[in-house]
Design an enzyme around this catalytic site. Structure first.
Site, PDB file in Angstrom:
ATOM      1  N   ASP A 163      -1.740  -0.729   5.838  1.00  5.13           N
ATOM      2  CA  ASP A 163      -2.143  -0.254   7.161  1.00  5.13           C
ATOM      3  C   ASP A 163      -3.636  -0.387   7.421  1.00  5.13           C
ATOM      4  OD1 ASP A 163      -2.612   1.775   5.209  1.00  5.13           O
ATOM      5  OD2 ASP A 163      -2.882   3.230   6.838  1.00  5.13           O
ATOM      6  N   ASP A 216      -0.239   5.183   0.678  1.00  2.15           N
ATOM      7  CA  ASP A 216      -0.523   6.146   1.746  1.00  2.15           C
ATOM      8  C   ASP A 216      -0.774   5.422   3.065  1.00  2.15           C
ATOM      9  OD1 ASP A 216      -0.437   7.679  -0.479  1.00  2.15           O
ATOM     10  OD2 ASP A 216      -2.496   8.416  -0.373  1.00  2.15           O
ATOM     11  N   HIS A 269     -11.087   5.421  -8.318  1.00  4.87           N
ATOM     12  CA  HIS A 269     -12.532   5.505  -8.074  1.00  4.87           C
ATOM     13  C   HIS A 269     -12.855   5.647  -6.590  1.00  4.87           C
ATOM     14  CE1 HIS A 269     -12.031   2.891 -11.769  1.00  4.87           C
ATOM     15  NE2 HIS A 269     -12.615   3.984 -12.238  1.00  4.87           N
ATOM     16  N   CYS A 293     -16.623  -0.136  -8.319  1.00  5.95           N
ATOM     17  CA  CYS A 293     -15.697  -0.692  -9.316  1.00  5.95           C
ATOM     18  C   CYS A 293     -15.068  -1.986  -8.798  1.00  5.95           C
ATOM     19  CB  CYS A 293     -14.606   0.320  -9.651  1.00  5.95           C
ATOM     20  SG  CYS A 293     -13.420   0.567  -8.305  1.00  5.95           S
ATOM     21  N   ASP A 346       0.845  -1.192   0.000  1.00  3.89           N
ATOM     22  CA  ASP A 346       0.000   0.000   0.000  1.00  3.89           C
ATOM     23  C   ASP A 346       0.887   1.250   0.000  1.00  3.89           C
ATOM     24  OD1 ASP A 346      -2.386   1.617   0.443  1.00  3.89           O
ATOM     25  OD2 ASP A 346      -1.676   1.791   2.513  1.00  3.89           O
ATOM     26  N   CYS A 370     -11.810  -2.682  -9.374  1.00  3.46           N
ATOM     27  CA  CYS A 370     -10.363  -2.519  -9.191  1.00  3.46           C
ATOM     28  C   CYS A 370     -10.004  -2.010  -7.794  1.00  3.46           C
ATOM     29  CB  CYS A 370      -9.785  -1.593 -10.261  1.00  3.46           C
ATOM     30  SG  CYS A 370     -10.516   0.049 -10.331  1.00  3.46           S
ATOM     31  N   CYS A 383      -6.139   2.664  -8.229  1.00  2.00           N
ATOM     32  CA  CYS A 383      -7.584   2.763  -8.461  1.00  2.00           C
ATOM     33  C   CYS A 383      -8.002   4.202  -8.169  1.00  2.00           C
ATOM     34  CB  CYS A 383      -8.355   1.804  -7.567  1.00  2.00           C
ATOM     35  SG  CYS A 383     -10.157   2.065  -7.644  1.00  2.00           S
TER      36      CYS A 383
END
Length: 357
Positions: A130, A11, A95, A101, A9, A103, A93
């Site tokens: 996280d 952020d 969205h 969605c 990941d 994704c 992604c």
């Protein structure tokens, strides 16, 4: 060929996530997580590849312009690259949750292609993030999930420890040609439970000597044109076994590198091995008969040559004795014993004054 991949990941895991709008949309908001760079450098040495997987809610909208996102994002990528950290892919992604969605994490849309054609070594890959959604993604992918977070999760130092403390030196290599289909898995730190089937009974027996005396586990499955002769099967198994051992050794940190042995029966053999990165074979053994069981005696040297060049090692082998079977077996036994010495991890550094093997 399956790969060990860390799906990470962005952020909140690689960089801090701003609490005001949860968007890294300016340079002053870009802050790397503690120990992330040094940790990824370490994990790279253990042959992990990296894929960034991130949800960026509303990216490209008026509330989150693409221009605001891309400049700090590209700077972040450049910083990682400057330290030798490359992401195989950056999957984004754009969205919002309400879009429904496929994704957006934890859905599989962004990572689906990694789950096809044995691209992923699921036993040694994982998702690092996280949020709970990252752990759900890991479950959906059928791989390990490690929760990052200095308060309720793991620090980057913790993650490195978990992924390397019991590092299983394992590799699988497949080679398919018009002549043979060879699949070999090796576990350098596991013993027993080997499975060997090449279609040649004597060759199976010899390969088992390597597994037993090196104290490693091997799964060797080969099919090919043994109706013609054993040349391609013996040669290609040697190539694939050498590649598999080399791959399983990884960065070679701490290995003994060298090995030697001189076992004695009614036949005597010696073996000198240097996992040097420089392929070379010196072989001296003579057989009275063209075949030993269903294996051509002329293919013994060719097997070790194929293995040595694929493994990129320097190998010296010699056998003396009266009985062809015993001389043949002693060569495979002595190589196994020597390999056992050379692959043992007894330190932390690369055993080379050049800094390269």
């Amino acid at each position: 060929m399956s790969e060990k991949v860390l799906f990470i990941d962005r952020d909140g895991t690689l960089i801090s996530e701003p609490l005001d709008n949860f968007q890294v949309d300016s340079f002053d908001k870009l802050e790397f997580k503690q120990d992330v760079i040094s940790s990824l450098i370490t994990l790279k040495k253990f042959n992990y590849k990296f894929v960034m997987v991130t949800n960026q809610d509303g990216l490209g909208s008026k509330n989150f312009p693409y221009k605001s996102f891309i400049r700090p994002h590209e700077f972040m990528i450049d910083v990682f690259l400057s330290q030798g950290i490359k992401f195989e892919e950056v999957l984004i992604c754009p969205h919002e949750l309400k879009s429904g969605c496929q994704c957006r994490k934890p859905n599989l849309g962004m990572v689906q292609h990694w789950l096809l054609n044995d691209m992923l070594d699921k036993q040694h890959s994982c998702v690092i993030g996280d949020r709970k959604t990252d752990m759900i993604l890991a479950n959906n992918m059928g791989i390990l999930g490690i929760r990052y977070g200095t308060k309720q999760g793991n620090s980057w130092s913790d993650i490195v420890f978990k992924l390397t403390k019991k590092h299983d030196r394992h590799a699988k290599v497949v080679r398919n040609t018009k002549e043979t289909n060879v699949s070999i898995e090796v576990w350098l730190d596991k013993q027993g439970g080997s499975l060997i089937n090449t279609g040649l009974n004597m060759f199976n027996h010899m390969l088992d000597q390597i597994a037993v005396h090196s104290c490693i586990r091997m799964k060797i499955i080969s099919s090919g044109d043994i109706c013609v002769d054993d040349h391609h099967t013996v040669e290609d198994v040697g190539i694939v076994l050498g590649k598999a051992i080399l791959k399983a050794l990884g960065n070679k940190l701490g290995i003994n590198r060298f090995g030697f042995a001189l076992p004695m029966d009614d036949s005597s053999s010696y073996c000198l091995l240097d996992i040097s990165g420089r392929p070379f074979l010196k072989f001296r053994s003579y057989f009275k008969h063209q075949y030993i069981g269903d294996m051509s005696s002329e293919m013994v040297r060719h097997f070790f040559q194929s293995l040595a060049f694929a493994m990129k090692c320097t190998l010296h082998l010699r056998s003396m004795g009266i009985n062809d079977h015993h001389r043949l077996e002693s060569l495979f036994k002595v190589f196994g014993k020597t390999l056992k010495q050379a692959i043992v991890v007894s330190g932390k550094n690369l055993p080379s004054s050049k800094g390269l093997l």
